[in-house]
Design a protein around this motif. Structure first.
Motif, mmCIF file in Angstrom:
data_model
loop_
_atom_site.group_PDB
_atom_site.id
_atom_site.type_symbol
_atom_site.label_atom_id
_atom_site.label_comp_id
_atom_site.label_asym_id
_atom_site.label_seq_id
_atom_site.Cartn_x
_atom_site.Cartn_y
_atom_site.Cartn_z
ATOM 1 N N ILE A 7 -42.345 -83.526 -16.147
ATOM 2 C CA ILE A 7 -43.312 -82.824 -16.989
ATOM 3 C C ILE A 7 -42.532 -81.997 -17.998
ATOM 4 O O ILE A 7 -41.492 -81.414 -17.662
ATOM 5 C CB ILE A 7 -44.198 -81.885 -16.148
ATOM 6 N N ALA A 26 -48.684 -76.189 -13.042
ATOM 7 C CA ALA A 26 -48.053 -77.504 -12.929
ATOM 8 C C ALA A 26 -47.126 -77.566 -11.719
ATOM 9 O O ALA A 26 -47.070 -78.578 -11.005
ATOM 10 C CB ALA A 26 -47.287 -77.836 -14.203
ATOM 11 N N SER A 30 -48.190 -80.305 -8.873
ATOM 12 C CA SER A 30 -47.371 -81.516 -8.961
ATOM 13 C C SER A 30 -46.009 -81.292 -8.309
ATOM 14 O O SER A 30 -45.516 -80.162 -8.232
ATOM 15 C CB SER A 30 -47.177 -81.911 -10.426
ATOM 16 N N ILE A 34 -39.954 -79.865 -14.043
ATOM 17 C CA ILE A 34 -40.513 -79.388 -15.309
ATOM 18 C C ILE A 34 -39.383 -79.040 -16.269
ATOM 19 O O ILE A 34 -38.403 -78.380 -15.877
ATOM 20 C CB ILE A 34 -41.410 -78.164 -15.073
ATOM 21 N N ILE A 101 -44.485 -86.670 -18.983
ATOM 22 C CA ILE A 101 -45.773 -86.039 -19.267
ATOM 23 C C ILE A 101 -45.535 -84.813 -20.121
ATOM 24 O O ILE A 101 -44.666 -83.988 -19.813
ATOM 25 C CB ILE A 101 -46.485 -85.622 -17.959
ATOM 26 N N SER A 103 -47.369 -81.367 -21.659
ATOM 27 C CA SER A 103 -48.505 -80.481 -21.450
ATOM 28 C C SER A 103 -48.324 -79.234 -22.307
ATOM 29 O O SER A 103 -47.277 -78.577 -22.252
ATOM 30 C CB SER A 103 -48.574 -80.104 -19.959
ATOM 31 N N TRP A 109 -53.164 -76.757 -15.199
ATOM 32 C CA TRP A 109 -53.280 -77.874 -14.246
ATOM 33 C C TRP A 109 -54.170 -77.446 -13.083
ATOM 34 O O TRP A 109 -53.954 -76.395 -12.466
ATOM 35 C CB TRP A 109 -51.903 -78.278 -13.731
ATOM 36 N N GLY A 114 -49.863 -85.581 -12.403
ATOM 37 C CA GLY A 114 -48.689 -86.446 -12.353
ATOM 38 C C GLY A 114 -48.944 -87.717 -11.556
ATOM 39 O O GLY A 114 -48.550 -88.811 -11.965
ATOM 40 N N ALA A 149 -48.942 -88.637 -21.856
ATOM 41 C CA ALA A 149 -47.976 -89.228 -20.936
ATOM 42 C C ALA A 149 -47.446 -90.514 -21.555
ATOM 43 O O ALA A 149 -48.201 -91.270 -22.182
ATOM 44 C CB ALA A 149 -48.622 -89.519 -19.584
#
Length: 291
Positions: A7, A26, A30, A34, A101, A103, A109, A114, A149
């Motif tokens: 992400i 997130a 997930s 990140i 992904i 964001s 989220w 994910g 994504a």
């Protein structure tokens, strides 16, 4: 074989509350790592809260002196200059993963998006790019780069590169051209290929759909959709985004995030906004009724 994903966020400027809540949400929902793109490390220092959160230096694309310190919303040309860094972030990170992904920092989220993306790429081998949207008419699709994504392959890399080049070129003559317009334009230029698809609005809503998720069920047994994310857009200014977030308090992840946050001052702001809106509507109606 499972695909390896990540992400990424883009955090430019010092922005109160939202980036931290977005990253925390997130992290919570997930298991993916990140990556946060930045031009000044001081802007993201408070976001590096976990070993799964990594910093990505984009300062070679912008010098720190060129980037405003405070938050810039989409009513300013600076906002549209800054969002071009998304393309650089994608080009840097995508080759390292099977899928990536993106964001926005005003996207919260609420479920594991994910896994949703992973399942989509595994089920649909022809699919390369998933993107949020706010389409109203078939054939006139409007895409939104608040959440997207992408699969790592040559076709996607070329698409990202073409978007970056078009955005750079268009910005020279229009300082208010955004990434939404660019990705929508490229999608239509390619004759709406099946490799690029719009995410379901009910699960990946934009801000204009707030009323669908903030009210109690009006018919017994019919619950509102349970979204994967919510994008706090369609309002101007940081305070309005923070107010919108608090109107989603009935969604469990938001409620737990804001458990120690007082709503009283925000409720007064909401009442004031409603009063102003009603007054403006009344004035407009009176002016139309005059002979």
């Amino acid at each position: 074989m499972s695909l390896k994903g990540a992400i990424c966020f883009l955090a430019i400027n010092e922005i109160e509350e939202l980036p931290l809540l977005a990253v925390k949400s997130a992290l919570s929902e997930s298991s993916l790592d990140i990556y946060i793109g930045y031009t000044r490390i001081s802007d993201i220092q408070d976001l590096l809260i976990n070993d799964r959160v990594h910093a990505v230096d984009l300062s070679n694309n912008f010098t720190s002196k060129e980037v405003p310190v405070q938050y810039m919303d989409f009513s300013t040309s600076e906002f549209y200059r800054i969002v071009q860094l998304k393309w650089a972030l994608f080009e840097l990170l995508l080759p390292q993963f099977d899928f990536l992904i993106y964001s926005d920092i005003d996207v919260i989220w609420l479920r594991d998006a994910g896994t949703y993306v992973l399942d989509a790429f595994q089920e649909c081998p022809e699919l390369n790019f998933l993107v949020q949207g706010f389409t109203e008419k078939v054939g006139q699709e409007l895409l939104c780069m608040g959440f997207a994504a992408m699969r790592n392959n040559l076709e996607t890399v070329n698409f990202i590169h073409s978007c970056r080049k078009l955005h750079t070129d268009e910005y020279l003559s229009n300082k208010f051209v955004g990434d939404d317009e660019i990705v929508t334009s490229q999608y239509h230029n390619l004759s709406r290929p099946n490799s690029i698809r719009e995410l379901p609005h009910m699960y990946f809503p934009v801000g204009r759909m707030l009323n669908l998720y903030s009210t109690k069920p009006v018919f017994p047994g019919l619950a509102a959709p349970e979204p994967y994310i919510f994008h706090l857009n369609y309002v101007v200014g940081l305070s309005n985004k923070r107010l919108m977030l608090r109107l989603l308090r009935n969604l469990k992840p938001v409620k737990s995030t804001l458990r120690n946050s007082s709503f009283s001052n925000w409720y007064l702001l909401l009442i004031l906004k409603r009063a102003r809106f009603l007054l403006g509507s009344l004035k407009k109606k009176l002016s139309l009724d005059r002979p």
